[in-house]
Write a protein that holds these residues in place. Structure first.
Motif, PDB file in Angstrom:
ATOM      1  N   ILE A 178     -37.980   6.142 -15.287  1.00 32.56           N
ATOM      2  CA  ILE A 178     -39.319   5.351 -15.071  1.00 32.56           C
ATOM      3  C   ILE A 178     -39.821   4.818 -16.266  1.00 32.56           C
ATOM      4  N   ASN A 179     -39.851   5.549 -17.589  1.00 30.99           N
ATOM      5  CA  ASN A 179     -40.237   5.056 -18.684  1.00 30.99           C
ATOM      6  C   ASN A 179     -39.395   4.009 -19.298  1.00 30.99           C
ATOM      7  N   ARG A 192     -36.115  11.738 -13.777  1.00 25.00           N
ATOM      8  CA  ARG A 192     -36.906  10.637 -13.077  1.00 25.00           C
ATOM      9  C   ARG A 192     -37.757  10.109 -14.029  1.00 25.00           C
ATOM     10  N   LEU A 210     -37.502   1.915 -17.397  1.00 28.39           N
ATOM     11  CA  LEU A 210     -37.786   0.548 -16.765  1.00 28.39           C
ATOM     12  C   LEU A 210     -39.111  -0.084 -17.184  1.00 28.39           C
ATOM     13  N   LYS A 211     -40.376   0.801 -17.254  1.00 29.70           N
ATOM     14  CA  LYS A 211     -41.453   0.386 -17.666  1.00 29.70           C
ATOM     15  C   LYS A 211     -41.503  -0.452 -19.066  1.00 29.70           C
TER      16      LYS A 211
END
Length: 113
Positions: A52-53, A48, A55-56
């Protein structure tokens, strides 16, 4: 919507995810230790965070499919709706993963770095 139906939802909306992290389960993909999917809960904390990383950092991107022909190719599962990033040079896999609207996942994506 359930995590495992993300490929169908993306197809319906006319979007493609590109550079999906190689070492993170694709929606609908079974974690080896489970007999059936538990949705997004199949992703470990590490996976997860990895998602997220990406996406960021902007490496995991989403793009709209504009032409009718391209959308038809998505809905008929001729083109992938999720395109994984290329595996690292040290990977056991020679090509990246791809996921299709019909739920298929293959390893015929981008070549290993």
């Amino acid at each position: 919507f359930p995590w495992k139906t993300l490929p169908k939802e993306l197809t319906h909306l006319g979007y493609v995810l590109t550079n999906y992290p190689d070492n993170t389960l694709i929606p609908g993909e079974l974690r080896p230790s489970l007999s059936r999917t538990k949705g997004i809960h199949d992703l470990s904390h590490h996976h997860r965070v990895n998602l997220i990383n990406h996406l960021k950092a902007g490496t995991l991107t989403i793009r709209a499919v504009k032409s009718d022909a391209a959308r038809t190719r998505l809905t008929t599962s001729k083109d992938p709706v999720i395109i994984g990033e290329a595996p690292l040079a040290c990977s056991l896999h020679s090509r990246g993963r791809r996921a299709f609207a019909d739920g298929r996942i293959d390893r015929k994506g981008l070549p290993r770095l």
